[in-house]
Design an enzyme around this catalytic site. Structure first.
Site, PDB file in Angstrom:
ATOM      1  N   ASN A  96       0.833  -1.216   0.000  1.00 35.88           N
ATOM      2  CA  ASN A  96       0.000   0.000   0.000  1.00 35.88           C
ATOM      3  C   ASN A  96       0.864   1.262   0.000  1.00 35.88           C
ATOM      4  O   ASN A  96       0.876   2.044   0.941  1.00 35.88           O
ATOM      5  CB  ASN A  96      -0.961   0.004   1.184  1.00 35.88           C
ATOM      6  CG  ASN A  96      -0.247  -0.111   2.523  1.00 35.88           C
ATOM      7  OD1 ASN A  96       0.795  -0.743   2.626  1.00 35.88           O
ATOM      8  ND2 ASN A  96      -0.811   0.496   3.552  1.00 35.88           N
ATOM      9  N   ASP A 306      -0.706  -5.735  12.237  1.00 35.14           N
ATOM     10  CA  ASP A 306      -1.339  -4.952  11.168  1.00 35.14           C
ATOM     11  C   ASP A 306      -0.874  -3.501  11.263  1.00 35.14           C
ATOM     12  O   ASP A 306      -1.661  -2.554  11.102  1.00 35.14           O
ATOM     13  CB  ASP A 306      -2.863  -5.049  11.240  1.00 35.14           C
ATOM     14  CG  ASP A 306      -3.531  -4.785   9.889  1.00 35.14           C
ATOM     15  OD1 ASP A 306      -2.860  -4.983   8.861  1.00 35.14           O
ATOM     16  OD2 ASP A 306      -4.709  -4.380   9.874  1.00 35.14           O
TER      17      ASP A 306
END
Length: 419
Positions: A96, A306
């Site tokens: 990302n 995460d």
């Protein structure tokens, strides 16, 4: 790198020294001797710390560092330093970025940024070109360049035929496809778990149904294609049930859970604190307990921080407008220790490597030194001074945690907080 670790308790169930308190001699990055007492005639660096414990180096299957494109959030260099001082010697890096990592050249670039670092970085390539969810990216070329999996980070693949083709194509080279579990048409504009709390707060809800429908769809596609699938960051009790059933069928499926979903519920959002705005959202206590049970019975294969640094301009805004994400490397060990035993925590933090094609390490003579150093008994309140990341968006700020990480040793390097 030469060092002598003094009076360390080994936490490694596969090592003959498990639960023993020993000295560990490391010469040129390799464990040359493990014994009750080792002298230091060559005056190597001695590591002697309070209640010192040593385990194999930890692995995180989902971290984001921003670079390239979002260096104001985090750089690869500082992200890897943060990982090392948080106990992680292996991290899988999400795609990302800007541009999205979707080619062999991008994979090579990301890997080159981690050269000569203590932490081993494993790039995850985008599943689709530019992460657009429409056309498959160059999966095989990225695989050859070193990509360990393929994932459009937090972006569900809406086209089931595209997911079918991805699973079929990647199976030709044993590639691992990751699928974010969310049906976006059901999620709509939801920003937190759809529940009584979302009604009280007047925020649009993201129901667990949106996750469960996508999980069920992808499991049907997996069964049809006989591919290899990983579902990252599940958050609902029904998702656990679905994956448990799929494993009973013998499907090639793994999944992970974000540590914050084991620690918090949607009750934490009562003050509209945007650090608690995560994806998947924090859900109910029943979901949290089901996730913990899923870990205990092996349905959930691994935990992840995460870790997703977000700059203050995108967090200190109205809840609806804030970006999703929390950092989690620095708080991972302390948070897990409030839920599980130390033995279980270490097992969780060292699991998942094989799924991503990464070799496991052991605490034994003749092995490369790949260790995490920690004290499992210290208790403290997590504060901003404990954050090593450039961005400070931690949902664990103010939380009471248990266990201090001293640092790590790997790739012929040592990095300790107190050096």
């Amino acid at each position: 790198m030469n060092a002598l670790i003094k009076s360390a308790t080994i936490v490694d169930s596969k090592s003959e020294f498990h639960n023993e308190t020993v000295d560990i001699l490391i010469e040129k990055g390799v464990v040359s001797k493990i014994s009750k007492r080792i002298s230091n005639p060559k005056s190597y660096k001695e590591i002697s710390l309070d209640n010192l414990h040593v385990s194999p180096g930890w692995f995180d299957s989902s971290v984001s560092f921003g670079e390239p494109g979002f260096e104001e959030r985090e750089t690869i260099a500082n992200g890897l330093k943060t990982a090392a001082l948080s106990g992680f010697t292996h991290v899988a890096l999400n795609a990302n970025t800007n541009p999205v990592v979707d080619s062999s050249a991008d994979i090579s670039f990301v890997k080159s940024k981690a050269n000569d670092h203590l932490v081993s970085l494993y790039p995850i390539g985008a599943l689709t070109w530019q992460g657009n969810g429409t056309d498959l990216a160059e999966l095989y070329d990225m695989h050859k360049a070193g990509a360990v999996a393929f994932y459009d980070y937090k972006q569900p693949i809406t086209n089931p035929n595209l997911m079918k083709i991805a699973l079929q194509y990647a199976s030709n080279f044993n590639g691992l496809v990751c699928a974010f579990p969310q049906e976006s048409k059901i999620t709509g504009l939801g920003v937190m778990n759809e529940n009584v709390n979302s009604t009280k707060l007047g925020l649009k809800g993201n129901p667990s149904l949106a996750e469960e429908i996508q999980v069920a769809r992808d499991l049907f596609l997996l069964e049809y294609t006989e591919g290899k699938l990983h579902i990252p960051t599940i958050s609902s009790s029904k998702s656990v049930d679905l994956i448990r059933e799929a494993k009973a069928k013998g499907l090639n499926i793994t999944c992970s859970v974000a540590i914050q979903n084991l620690f918090f519920t949607d009750d934490a959002l009562s003050d509209f604190e945007t650090n608690f705005k995560t994806l998947p959202p924090l859900r109910t206590e029943a979901d949290r307990l089901a996730l913990i049970e899923g870990i205990k019975d092996g349905t959930i294969d691994m935990v992840t921080t995460d870790h997703n640094p977000i700059d203050i301009e995108n967090k200190k805004v109205e809840f609806d407008n804030a970006m999703y994400g929390t950092i989690g490397l620095e708080s991972a060990f302390g948070a897990l220790q409030t839920i599980f035993t130390t033995k279980k925590v270490i097992a969780l933090l060292t699991k998942g490597k094989e799924r991503f094609g990464i070799q496991n390490t052991l605490v034994e003579e003749g092995a490369n030194a790949d260790f995490t150093l920690f004290n499992p008994s210290s208790e403290y309140q997590f504060k901003e001074k404990d954050i090593l990341s450039k961005s400070k968006n931690s949902c664990f700020l103010g939380a009471k945690l248990k266990g201090e990480v001293y640092g790590s040793i790997a790739n012929n390097k040592i990095m300790l907080k107190h050096d």
